[in-house]
Write an enzyme that holds these catalytic residues in place. Structure first.
Site, PDB file in Angstrom:
ATOM      1  N   CYS A 142      -1.175  19.298  39.048  1.00 32.99           N
ATOM      2  CA  CYS A 142      -2.534  19.384  39.590  1.00 32.99           C
ATOM      3  C   CYS A 142      -3.564  18.980  38.539  1.00 32.99           C
ATOM      4  O   CYS A 142      -4.381  19.794  38.096  1.00 32.99           O
ATOM      5  CB  CYS A 142      -2.796  20.800  40.083  1.00 32.99           C
ATOM      6  SG  CYS A 142      -1.610  21.288  41.318  1.00 32.99           S
ATOM      7  N   GLU A 143      -3.498  17.754  38.103  1.00 34.38           N
ATOM      8  CA  GLU A 143      -4.425  17.203  37.114  1.00 34.38           C
ATOM      9  C   GLU A 143      -4.669  15.736  37.469  1.00 34.38           C
ATOM     10  O   GLU A 143      -3.707  14.993  37.706  1.00 34.38           O
ATOM     11  CB  GLU A 143      -3.802  17.231  35.702  1.00 34.38           C
ATOM     12  CG  GLU A 143      -3.581  18.593  35.125  1.00 34.38           C
ATOM     13  CD  GLU A 143      -4.855  19.341  34.796  1.00 34.38           C
ATOM     14  OE1 GLU A 143      -5.852  18.681  34.438  1.00 34.38           O
ATOM     15  OE2 GLU A 143      -4.854  20.570  34.915  1.00 34.38           O
ATOM     16  N   GLY A 163       7.034   6.321  11.672  1.00 26.27           N
ATOM     17  CA  GLY A 163       5.923   5.629  12.314  1.00 26.27           C
ATOM     18  C   GLY A 163       6.229   4.254  12.880  1.00 26.27           C
ATOM     19  O   GLY A 163       5.326   3.577  13.376  1.00 26.27           O
ATOM     20  N   PRO A 174      11.990   8.305  10.258  1.00 25.51           N
ATOM     21  CA  PRO A 174      11.709   7.784  11.603  1.00 25.51           C
ATOM     22  C   PRO A 174      12.117   8.777  12.686  1.00 25.51           C
ATOM     23  O   PRO A 174      13.136   9.452  12.561  1.00 25.51           O
ATOM     24  CB  PRO A 174      12.583   6.526  11.675  1.00 25.51           C
ATOM     25  CG  PRO A 174      13.680   6.750  10.698  1.00 25.51           C
ATOM     26  CD  PRO A 174      13.171   7.691   9.646  1.00 25.51           C
ATOM     27  N   GLY A 175      11.315   8.876  13.712  1.00 28.78           N
ATOM     28  CA  GLY A 175      11.652   9.716  14.856  1.00 28.78           C
ATOM     29  C   GLY A 175      11.731   8.834  16.090  1.00 28.78           C
ATOM     30  O   GLY A 175      12.811   8.483  16.587  1.00 28.78           O
TER      31      GLY A 175
HETATM   32  C1  LIG Z   1       5.684  14.108   8.802  1.00 28.69           C
HETATM   33  C2  LIG Z   1       6.185  13.222   9.874  1.00 28.69           C
HETATM   34  N1  LIG Z   1       7.279  12.492   9.643  1.00 28.69           N
HETATM   35  C3  LIG Z   1       7.788  11.684  10.595  1.00 28.69           C
HETATM   36  C4  LIG Z   1       7.201  11.579  11.836  1.00 28.69           C
HETATM   37  C5  LIG Z   1       7.842  10.685  12.852  1.00 28.69           C
HETATM   38  O1  LIG Z   1       7.038   9.674  13.288  1.00 28.69           O
HETATM   39  P1  LIG Z   1       7.601   8.588  14.295  1.00 28.69           P
HETATM   40  O2  LIG Z   1       8.194   9.322  15.430  1.00 28.69           O
HETATM   41  O3  LIG Z   1       6.431   7.794  14.688  1.00 28.69           O
HETATM   42  O4  LIG Z   1       8.624   7.788  13.550  1.00 28.69           O
HETATM   43  C6  LIG Z   1       6.042  12.301  12.114  1.00 28.69           C
HETATM   44  C7  LIG Z   1       5.381  12.184  13.426  1.00 28.69           C
HETATM   45  O5  LIG Z   1       4.381  12.688  13.742  1.00 28.69           O
HETATM   46  C8  LIG Z   1       5.519  13.150  11.102  1.00 28.69           C
HETATM   47  O6  LIG Z   1       4.419  13.880  11.316  1.00 28.69           O
END
Ligand SMILES: Cc1ncc(COP(=O)(O)O)c(C=O)c1O
Length: 436
Positions: free
Chosen positions: A364-365, A251, A294-295
């Site tokens: 087309c939106e 997050g 983290p993603g």
């Molecule tokens: C379970 C879980 N872990 C990690 C993430 C990664 O979140 P972020 O990309 O904001 O770090 C998410 C994103 O939705 C998630 O649902």
């Protein structure tokens, strides 16, 4: 490139062209066509390094599991494995890609609020390191699959920590009314845990939460951490069982525009790690392994998208629309949750900003508007527009709407490029369609 932008968006310029990790983006667009996703490998590695310095090396007994939903391709997962991080997947497709990337099974955790039987079978058969239970049917299901396959599984419970999160409502997940997680209702949660204790095939590892995405405030993580720690204590009291692991989710927010303030990882992690240590000491608990997921923060700022400018439409006294050859099909976030972006003309980096335009996509939106009221130099058809911070949830949410093929993905590093996903062809797009 002008100073402020350079500082924020990590590119450089030469001869009026945008360079990304030493590569000329105009040349790249010419060579591979547009839309084109471009990732700086060095910027991804820089994030991995920051996580090591601010978390993994600083605190013993910790892990980082990259949330691959942000950007899941074989090459990316290979990079994550090379950096010795773990991996979070949420579907059979993400897991399949991880297997194709030879990602070690024990370093994979499987999340998701509605895992199918087939997906769970695939995960258990591959031997993933953790299954993060998110629904009340799951424990029974996992147990029966384990019995059938003669396998064991390590179980975490994703809880709904009931915390309010300061982000867009559409990317907030930790609030009480959420489709994610097991509710904090003792009559619901504890029977599930007891089932795991009673099972020979399942091992109870601990609790998981993820409060939301794109956060620049640590209060939700701190509040949720307190909830998880109290649960750990309650489990100790009820069952005399010391849980092994807590997962504090991801997050961590990034910069999309100059309005965003990106906080370092330690801003989020130091307080929760201090809290964890203090709580465990006070209550005579062993500090569990702490995992984060983290993603976005690992890939978002490393990625940019290149588009070619086409139709330009001026509505006198109202707005000028500058259309690009992609849009919501390669970046749904503005349409999906009002996400804001910024960008520049990659072949006119040094030119004076002389007008305000709206960058519109080709789908087309009416909601297919990528950037509103952006200052740009004079532009003509054929110019290359670069959108910054598109590395997370761009490619992974891309679609074939209007039958636009999925763009290619190129990794760049120190002036060298490598195509890691080829552009989809029209033939590939219809390969599963059947004539009647
Ligand atoms: C379970 C879980 N872990 C990690 C993430 C990664 O979140 P972020 O990309 O904001 O770090 C998410 C994103 O939705 C998630 O649902």
């Amino acid at each position: 490139m002008k100073k402020g932008r350079e500082k924020m968006f990590l590119g450089t310029s030469k001869n009026g062209h945008l360079y990304w990790d030493g590569c000329d983006m105009v040349k790249l667009a010419e060579k591979y066509g547009t839309p084109l996703y471009v990732y700086s490998e060095n910027l991804i590695l820089k994030e991995c390094q920051a996580l090591k310095e601010q978390f993994l090396d600083k605190y013993p007994h910790t892990r980082v599991a990259y949330a691959s939903k942000a950007f899941n391709t074989i090459a990316m997962l290979q990079l994550i494995n090379q950096e010795n991080l773990s991996l979070d997947v949420v579907s059979g497709g993400e897991l399949y890609t991880a297997i194709a990337a030879d990602f070690p099974a024990e370093k994979i955790e499987f999340n998701g609020n509605n895992k199918s039987v087939a997906e769970l079978e695939m995960a258990i058969d591959y031997g993933v390191g953790r299954i993060i239970v998110d629904s009340l049917q799951e424990v029974d299901l996992i147990q029966s699959i384990c019995r059938k396959l003669h396998k064991k599984a390590q179980i975490m419970f994703r809880i709904t920590p009931e915390v309010n999160v300061k982000t867009h409502a559409f990317i907030s997940t930790g609030q009480k009314d959420s489709k994610f997680g097991i509710p904090l209702v003792p009559e619901i949660l504890y029977p599930q845990i007891e089932k795991v204790f009673a099972s020979e095939e399942l091992e109870f590892y601990g609790f998981h939460f993820h409060v939301g995405s794109q956060l620049s405030d640590n209060s939700a993580h701190i509040a949720a951490c307190k909830v998880a720690l109290n649960l750990m204590l309650e489990v100790k009291k009820r069952y005399d069982y010391q849980i092994k692991e807590l997962n504090y989710g991801g997050g961590f927010g990034v910069c999309y525009t100059k309005k965003d303030v990106r906080k370092p990882y330690h801003y989020f992690l130091d307080p929760v790690m201090a809290l964890t240590k203090e709580f465990c000491q006070k209550n005579n608990l062993v500090v569990p392994e702490i995992v984060i997921e983290p993603g976005r923060s690992i890939v978002a700022e490393a990625g940019i998208t290149l588009h070619t400018i086409g139709a330009i439409k001026e509505l006198p006294g109202l707005r000028k629309y500058v259309s690009i050859d992609g849009g919501m099909t390669d970046n749904i976030r503005p349409g999906l949750y009002e996400a804001e972006y910024t960008g520049i003309v990659a072949n006119k980096v040094d030119e004076k900003l002389s007008q305000k335009v709206t960058i519109s996509g080709k789908a087309c939106e009416s909601t297919d508007l990528l950037v509103k009221d952006l200052s740009l130099p004079e532009v003509v058809a054929g110019d290359i527009f670069a959108t910054f911070t598109t590395g997370a949830y761009g490619y992974s949410m891309a679609s074939n709407y209007n039958k636009l093929p999925l763009p290619a993905v190129v990794f760049v590093k120190d002036g060298h490029e490598q195509v890691v996903v080829k552009r989809q062809t029209y033939a590939q797009m219809i390969q599963n369609e059947v004539k009647r």
